[in-house]
Design an enzyme around this catalytic site. Structure first.
Site, short mmCIF file in Angstrom:
data_model
loop_
_atom_site.label_atom_id
_atom_site.label_comp_id
_atom_site.label_asym_id
_atom_site.label_seq_id
_atom_site.Cartn_x
_atom_site.Cartn_y
_atom_site.Cartn_z
N GLN A 83 0.85 -1.18 0.00
CA GLN A 83 0.00 0.00 0.00
C GLN A 83 0.89 1.23 0.00
OE1 GLN A 83 -2.01 -0.93 3.69
NE2 GLN A 83 -3.85 -1.63 2.62
N ASP A 90 -3.81 -1.08 21.54
CA ASP A 90 -3.14 -2.28 21.03
C ASP A 90 -2.82 -3.28 22.13
OD1 ASP A 90 -3.24 -1.29 18.49
OD2 ASP A 90 -1.11 -0.81 18.33
#
Length: 448
Positions: free
Chosen positions: A227, A313
């Site tokens: 990406q 996270d």
């Protein structure tokens, strides 16, 4: 003792929670194990409209818009030959729907802005503060640091990331003290994919600016996804491919330059956009802001114990492929801040400090709310990374013939994504705010 929150971790989620606590009139201290919360990380963070709204509520929007990369179109392509399979203006459609844009931000720029706007940046942040132990007691917590210091507070918020030391300590306490078998220690995070976050010069490459390219399925037998997003001067990129040895719960090693070069060579012939291969990008790479690491995945069962609670996270971690990691963490932080503000407001009226049982009640509501919202997003990211790296006729047929006609991002100008995901964004309930709106109304608004 005045109620005080000890935040472990000075990343985006920890700093955002400090902003929330300042507005809630809750005392706090941030413990950061590095020698600064500021860094030169080249990682690009996709800031979704519902998260831009959170930042607008605390007064950061103008500064963030000034440093964000432009983005208007999205193009998917085959990594093997560079053929574009879908093109959309998803990003612009979302701004029309919600009033806020997508803001691709360098992590270093975001952290700098969060830090500079924090009133307590000089007095309430302790760097070089590595946590070694946490000892809850009836009315608070003792946090022990590697330098021998003792920090006292009311609760600990573990915002210290995927390798959370707070989580390790909490799990140890659960194993020692929990009577409920359901409160056994959490399963470890697992890495199945690894890749490079990096930056390269775009002056000679000529990658089309303000277009998000997603190259799928190239890179040898295991497949890969690349990406990238470019300005006229630079290109930011991330790659992901399966770990050659299979899934592992071991912490990501520090990969050497030679290992990065070997990894990049395996993707050299992968098209990142029409006419440009990854090998061309790697030849222009800026190594100082480029790193390779394993990307962990995990969704934990237990988010709190006693006076310790985890966020971001530390409890829900996906790969970077769907760009929703920071968004999930920040919105979890907003829910936790709302619960603490509500509890402390009630306790102040009674002139009492909250008990451990009352705090666990607030933590439990936070966990229940966010599990319901985050798990479908996590499941989607878990499936997405496994789909986009695939090679084979099924994936080729899907990308070539099915996706162009049934893409959630393009259907009705992204209406499904707007209704099911973006409009559901959290907000700090105790901070007066009107904000922007668009064609799709926000599900949550501030009522003060």
């Amino acid at each position: 003792m005045t109620f005080k929150v000890i935040i472990v971790g000075g990343g985006p989620v920890g700093l955002y929670m400090a902003h929330a606590f300042e507005r809630a009139n809750i005392d706090y201290v941030i413990l950061e194990q590095q020698d600064t919360v500021l860094n030169i990380s080249g990682q690009l963070l996709f800031t979704w409209p519902q998260t831009v709204r959170l930042f607008d509520q605390i007064g950061l929007l103008a500064d963030l818009e000034n440093v964000a990369l432009g983005i208007h179109h999205k193009k998917r392509l085959f990594g093997d030959n560079g053929q574009v399979t879908t093109t959309s203006n998803f990003w612009d459609a979302m701004q029309d729907n919600h009033g806020y844009p997508f803001l691709p931000l360098l992590r270093s720029e975001l952290v700098k802005i969060l830090y500079n706007h924090l009133k307590g940046r000089e007095s309430n942040i302790r760097v070089n503060s590595r946590v070694t132990d946490i000892r809850p007691h009836a009315t608070g917590v003792h946090v022990h640091l590697a330098d021998g210091s003792l920090i006292q507070g009311s609760i600990v918020v573990g915002a210290d990331g995927v390798h959370s030391r707070t989580r390790q300590i909490m799990d140890s306490l659960v194993a020692q003290h929990a009577l409920n078998p359901a409160r056994l220690a959490n399963k470890p995070m697992v890495s199945t994919f690894y890749g490079i976050f990096g930056r390269a010069s775009n002056v000679d490459l000529g990658i089309e600016p303000e277009v998000f390219f997603e190259s799928r399925g190239g890179g040898g037998e295991g497949g890969a996804v690349v990406q990238c997003l470019a300005t006229k001067d630079i290109v930011q990129f991330v790659t992901l491919k399966p770990l050659p040895g299979g899934p592992t719960s071991e912490r990501s090693p520090r990969y050497s330059d030679e290992e990065m070069d070997a990894y990049a060579a395996s993707l050299a012939d992968v098209a990142v956009c029409p006419g440009v291969k990854f090998g061309d990008v790697w030849a222009k790479v800026q190594r100082k802001s480029t790193r390779m690491l394993n990307q962990e995945e995990g969704f934990l069962d237990n988010w709190f114990f006693d006076r310790i609670v985890l966020v971001g996270d530390a409890v829900h971690k996906s790969t970077s492929v769907n760009g929703l990691g920071m968004t999930c963490g920040l919105h979890s932080g907003a829910v936790l801040a709302n619960e603490l503000h509500s509890l402390l407001s009630r306790q102040r009226e009674k002139e009492e400090e909250p008990s451990t049982e009352e705090l666990e009640g607030a933590f439990g509501r936070y966990q229940e709310d966010r599990k319901t919202e985050v798990k479908p997003i996590w499941n989607g990211g878990h499936a997405m990374i496994r789909e986009v790296v695939k090679k084979g006729w099924v994936s080729w047929f899907w990308d070539r013939f099915v996706l162009p006609w049934c893409d959630m991002e393009t259907f009705a100008k992204g209406l499904l994504v707007s209704v099911l995901l973006i409009r559901q964004g959290q907000i700090l309930r105790f901070v007066p705010f009107e904000g922007r709106g668009g064609r799709v109304p926000w599900a949550r608004k501030v009522v003060v």
